[in-house]
Scaffold this motif. Structure first.
Motif, mmCIF file in Angstrom:
data_model
loop_
_atom_site.group_PDB
_atom_site.id
_atom_site.type_symbol
_atom_site.label_atom_id
_atom_site.label_comp_id
_atom_site.label_asym_id
_atom_site.label_seq_id
_atom_site.Cartn_x
_atom_site.Cartn_y
_atom_site.Cartn_z
ATOM 1 N N LEU A 148 58.070 51.540 16.061
ATOM 2 C CA LEU A 148 57.657 51.987 14.745
ATOM 3 C C LEU A 148 58.695 51.701 13.661
ATOM 4 C CD1 LEU A 148 55.958 55.376 15.693
ATOM 5 C CD2 LEU A 148 54.919 53.130 15.356
ATOM 6 N N GLU A 149 59.953 51.982 13.940
ATOM 7 C CA GLU A 149 60.977 51.827 12.901
ATOM 8 C C GLU A 149 61.177 50.370 12.504
ATOM 9 O OE1 GLU A 149 65.700 52.932 12.079
ATOM 10 O OE2 GLU A 149 64.683 53.674 13.874
ATOM 11 N N SER A 150 61.254 49.476 13.490
ATOM 12 C CA SER A 150 61.499 48.060 13.190
ATOM 13 C C SER A 150 60.226 47.258 12.980
ATOM 14 C CB SER A 150 62.298 47.428 14.335
ATOM 15 O OG SER A 150 61.534 47.418 15.535
ATOM 16 N N LYS A 151 59.079 47.857 13.346
ATOM 17 C CA LYS A 151 57.788 47.169 13.268
ATOM 18 C C LYS A 151 57.812 45.838 14.046
ATOM 19 C CE LYS A 151 55.920 49.217 9.054
ATOM 20 N NZ LYS A 151 56.886 50.322 9.004
ATOM 21 N N THR A 152 58.501 45.851 15.171
ATOM 22 C CA THR A 152 58.517 44.685 16.048
ATOM 23 C C THR A 152 57.807 45.026 17.339
ATOM 24 O OG1 THR A 152 60.686 45.344 16.901
ATOM 25 C CG2 THR A 152 60.644 43.698 15.136
ATOM 26 N N PHE A 153 57.087 44.048 17.853
ATOM 27 C CA PHE A 153 56.436 44.181 19.141
ATOM 28 C C PHE A 153 57.392 43.663 20.227
ATOM 29 C CE2 PHE A 153 53.148 44.568 16.118
ATOM 30 C CZ PHE A 153 52.118 45.277 16.695
ATOM 31 N N TYR A 154 56.949 43.706 21.457
ATOM 32 C CA TYR A 154 57.813 43.329 22.577
ATOM 33 C C TYR A 154 58.452 41.965 22.339
ATOM 34 C CZ TYR A 154 59.372 42.302 27.270
ATOM 35 O OH TYR A 154 60.144 41.964 28.347
ATOM 36 N N ASN A 155 59.740 41.869 22.689
ATOM 37 C CA ASN A 155 60.501 40.626 22.579
ATOM 38 C C ASN A 155 60.672 40.148 21.137
ATOM 39 O OD1 ASN A 155 61.890 39.565 24.722
ATOM 40 N ND2 ASN A 155 60.150 38.469 25.580
ATOM 41 N N ASN A 156 60.798 41.108 20.203
ATOM 42 C CA ASN A 156 61.111 40.779 18.812
ATOM 43 C C ASN A 156 59.994 40.009 18.120
ATOM 44 O OD1 ASN A 156 62.917 41.108 16.655
ATOM 45 N ND2 ASN A 156 63.778 39.056 16.944
ATOM 46 N N VAL A 157 58.768 40.296 18.480
ATOM 47 C CA VAL A 157 57.621 39.646 17.851
ATOM 48 C C VAL A 157 57.208 40.450 16.622
ATOM 49 C CG1 VAL A 157 55.178 39.095 18.135
ATOM 50 C CG2 VAL A 157 56.808 38.553 19.952
ATOM 51 N N HIS A 158 57.041 39.757 15.504
ATOM 52 C CA HIS A 158 56.634 40.397 14.257
ATOM 53 C C HIS A 158 55.156 40.101 14.011
ATOM 54 C CE1 HIS A 158 60.752 41.476 12.981
ATOM 55 N NE2 HIS A 158 61.063 40.448 13.754
ATOM 56 N N PRO A 159 54.378 41.104 13.645
ATOM 57 C CA PRO A 159 52.920 40.926 13.591
ATOM 58 C C PRO A 159 52.441 39.901 12.582
ATOM 59 C CG PRO A 159 53.575 43.040 12.650
ATOM 60 C CD PRO A 159 54.779 42.478 13.326
ATOM 61 N N ALA A 160 53.011 39.887 11.378
ATOM 62 C CA ALA A 160 52.492 39.002 10.332
ATOM 63 C C ALA A 160 52.728 37.534 10.672
ATOM 64 C CB ALA A 160 53.139 39.344 8.991
ATOM 65 N N THR A 161 53.841 37.241 11.320
ATOM 66 C CA THR A 161 54.196 35.851 11.578
ATOM 67 C C THR A 161 53.777 35.340 12.947
ATOM 68 O OG1 THR A 161 56.371 36.570 12.362
ATOM 69 C CG2 THR A 161 56.177 35.985 10.026
ATOM 70 N N THR A 162 53.425 36.235 13.845
ATOM 71 C CA THR A 162 53.135 35.789 15.216
ATOM 72 C C THR A 162 51.795 36.283 15.734
ATOM 73 O OG1 THR A 162 55.513 35.776 15.667
ATOM 74 C CG2 THR A 162 54.045 35.660 17.560
ATOM 75 N N GLY A 308 56.415 60.682 14.981
ATOM 76 C CA GLY A 308 56.947 59.380 15.359
ATOM 77 C C GLY A 308 57.449 59.295 16.777
ATOM 78 N N GLY A 309 57.281 60.377 17.571
ATOM 79 C CA GLY A 309 57.824 60.384 18.922
ATOM 80 C C GLY A 309 56.883 59.813 19.958
ATOM 81 N N TYR A 310 56.248 58.726 19.656
ATOM 82 C CA TYR A 310 55.263 58.150 20.560
ATOM 83 C C TYR A 310 55.944 57.411 21.713
ATOM 84 C CZ TYR A 310 52.080 59.046 16.681
ATOM 85 O OH TYR A 310 51.360 59.646 15.684
ATOM 86 N N MET A 311 55.614 57.778 22.925
ATOM 87 C CA MET A 311 56.141 57.110 24.113
ATOM 88 C C MET A 311 55.659 55.662 24.203
ATOM 89 S SD MET A 311 55.521 58.351 28.042
ATOM 90 C CE MET A 311 56.399 59.907 27.873
ATOM 91 N N HIS A 312 54.527 55.364 23.602
ATOM 92 C CA HIS A 312 53.998 54.000 23.642
ATOM 93 C C HIS A 312 55.018 52.981 23.134
ATOM 94 C CE1 HIS A 312 50.050 55.411 24.732
ATOM 95 N NE2 HIS A 312 49.468 54.265 24.455
ATOM 96 N N GLN A 313 55.796 53.344 22.130
ATOM 97 C CA GLN A 313 56.712 52.356 21.564
ATOM 98 C C GLN A 313 57.830 51.986 22.532
ATOM 99 O OE1 GLN A 313 58.908 53.625 18.071
ATOM 100 N NE2 GLN A 313 58.969 55.749 18.757
ATOM 101 N N GLN A 314 58.307 52.961 23.297
ATOM 102 C CA GLN A 314 59.309 52.616 24.301
ATOM 103 C C GLN A 314 58.698 51.799 25.433
ATOM 104 O OE1 GLN A 314 59.360 55.891 23.207
ATOM 105 N NE2 GLN A 314 61.430 56.178 22.409
#
Length: 367
Positions: A148-162, A308-314
Motif C-alpha cells: 500500500l505505501e509504495s504502491k508496488t506489486f510483487y518484484n517492484n512492479v508498478h501498475p501504471a507502467t506494467t 492499512g494493516g492488510y496481511m494481503h500486502q505482505q
C-alpha cells in the motif's frame, strides 16, 4: 546463478536457491535497494521481472517473459515427489465450490452467469461463462494486491507502467504453466474452537484467529506448527489450509440472509480469518509455505485491526505467496478427522489466461 555450499540459504546470496532446506527468517531478510521493508524479491531468473536493477546484478539473462513464481519456486521436483507420499487411500476431494456459489458474491463482485447455446437443433450445444475470478473459490494472483505505501506489486512492479500495459508480467498464466502441486496441511480451526469453547463464533463476524489459538488447534490434531528445522512438522513448500467455518455457515443461511450479506458495503463486511499480528506474520513467513488458502472470502480477519494493516500486502506483494479464498474444505476436514491424518497431496490448475489477475483454484486433495 549462486551455488550454495550447504542446504542453508544465506540471506544476501542472491538469487536464492529453492532447493535449499532452510531459508532466512523474516528478521533476516536482506535489504534490497528500492524495495519496501520485508520484501523477499529474491528468487532469480525464474522469478525476476525485467527492469529490476537490483536483480540484474545477478541475472544477466532476465527478460520480460521470465516466470514470476514467488514462493511457488519452492515446488521443486524433489518436493513434489516427496508430497506424493501423502497418497495412501487414493480418496479424492474437490476443493472448489460450484462456480455459482456464493450466489451473491461479497464486495459487490459480479455473479456467475452460464448460458447454453444450441448450435445445431437437438444435436450440438455450446455454453459460455461470464464470471469474476474473485466470485467463488479462487487464487489471488500477484496482480491483485499491491504494497500500500509504495504502491508496488510483487518484484517492484508498478501498475501504471506494467500491469495495465504488459500482459505477461505477474500474469496468472505463469502459475498455470508451472503448476501447483505439494503437500497441504489442513488446520480445522472451526471444529477446534467449537469443541473448546461454550459457543461457536460466527464466521461472518471479525473473529481474529491468533497464532496461539492456531497452535493449540494444530496440537489437538497432533501437528507441531514450527518449521521442520526447529523440530516442527512444517516443511518448505507446504501449502497451508485453514478451515474457519465460512462455507459451513453459508450453507446454513437462507437465500434472503445471503443476499443481505452481499449488499453490505465494503466498510460493513466482516469475516473470520487469521489475525494480522506480528507473530502471525513472522510465522507465516518463516514456515516458507508455497501458498496459503482458507474457506473465508478474505483469508485474513476482516477488517484488519488497524488501518492499512492488510496481511494481503505482505503475503502477495512482498513475499510472493499465493492466497486462496473460499475453498470448500468441508468434506476433506470431515474425512481427515475420521482417519486422524491432516496431511494431503494437493494439486491445483489455475486458468491459463495471459494477463490474468486471479483464477478459480481447480484444486483437488488426495489422501
Amino acid at each position: 546463478m549462486s551455488t550454495p555450499t550447504s542446504n542453508v540459504q544465506a540471506p544476501d546470496q542472491l538469487p536464492w536457491d529453492p532447493n535449499c532446506e532452510r531459508f532466512p527468517s523474516r528478521k533476516e531478510l536482506p535489504e534490497i535497494p528500492g524495495a519496501p521493508k520485508d520484501a523477499a524479491w529474491v528468487w532469480g531468473k525464474d522469478d525476476a521481472v525485467s527492469g529490476c536493477p537490483f536483480l540484474k546484478r545477478f541475472i544477466q539473462d532476465c527478460d520480460s517473459n521470465a516466470l514470476q513464481l514467488g514462493r511457488l519456486n519452492l515446488l521443486t521436483p524433489a518436493r513434489v515427489k516427496e508430497a506424493a507420499k501423502e497418497i495412501i487411500s487414493g480418496e479424492m476431494f474437490r476443493l472448489d465450490l460450484p462456480l455459482h456459489i456464493p450466489e451473491a458474491p461479497a464486495f459487490g463482485r459480479e455473479c456467475f452467469h452460464h448460458d447454453i447455446k444450441e448450435v445445431v437443433e437437438d444435436v450440438v450445444f455450446d455454453d459460455t461463462y461470464t464470471l469474476n475470478t474473485q466470485s467463488s473459490t479462487q487464487w489471488d494472483g500477484f496482480r491483485h494486491f499491491a504494497h500500500l505505501e509504495s504502491k508496488t506489486f510483487y518484484n517492484n512492479v508498478h501498475p501504471a507502467t506494467t500491469i495495465k500495459t504488459t500482459p505477461t508480467t505477474l500474469s496468472i498464466h505463469h502459475w498455470a504453466t508451472h503448476g501447483i502441486t505439494s503437500r497441504a496441511i489442513l488446520l480445522d480451526y472451526y471444529t477446534y474452537h467449537t469443541t473448546t469453547h461454550p459457543a461457536p463464533y460466527d464466521p461472518y463476524t471479525t473473529h481474529r484467529i491468533t497464532l496461539r489459538a492456531l497452535t493449540l488447534c494444530a496440537a489437538s490434531q497432533g501437528i507441531d506448527l514450527r518449521p521442520v528445522h526447529q523440530g516442527g512438522d512444517i516443511r518448505p513448500g507446504d501449502i497451508l489450509l485453514i478451515r474457519s467455518g465460512f462455507v459451513d455457515r453459508y450453507h446454513s443461511l437462507t437465500p434472503a440472509q445471503r443476499g443481505e450479506v452481499s449488499r453490505r458495503s465494503h466498510e460493513d463486511l466482516t469475516f473470520a480469518g487469521l489475525s494480522q499480528d506480528e507473530d502471525m506474520l513472522d510465522w507465516l513467513h518463516d514456515c516458507y509455505f508455497a501458498a496459503v488458502a482458507g474457506d473465508s472470502p478474505t483469508f485474513e480477519a476482516w477488517p484488519p485491526a488497524k488501518e492499512g494493516g492488510y496481511m494481503h500486502q505482505q503475503i502477495l506483494a512482498l513475499w510472493g505467496m499465493p492466497i486462496g479464498e473460499m475453498w470448500d474444505l468441508e468434506a476433506l476436514a470431515a474425512r481427515c478427522r475420521e482417519v486422524g491424518r491432516w496431511g494431503v497431496f494437493l494439486t491445483s490448475a489455475p486458468a491459463n489466461v495471459l494477463g490474468g489477475v486471479g483464477s478459480h483454484a481447480n484444486a483437488t486433495a488426495i489422501m
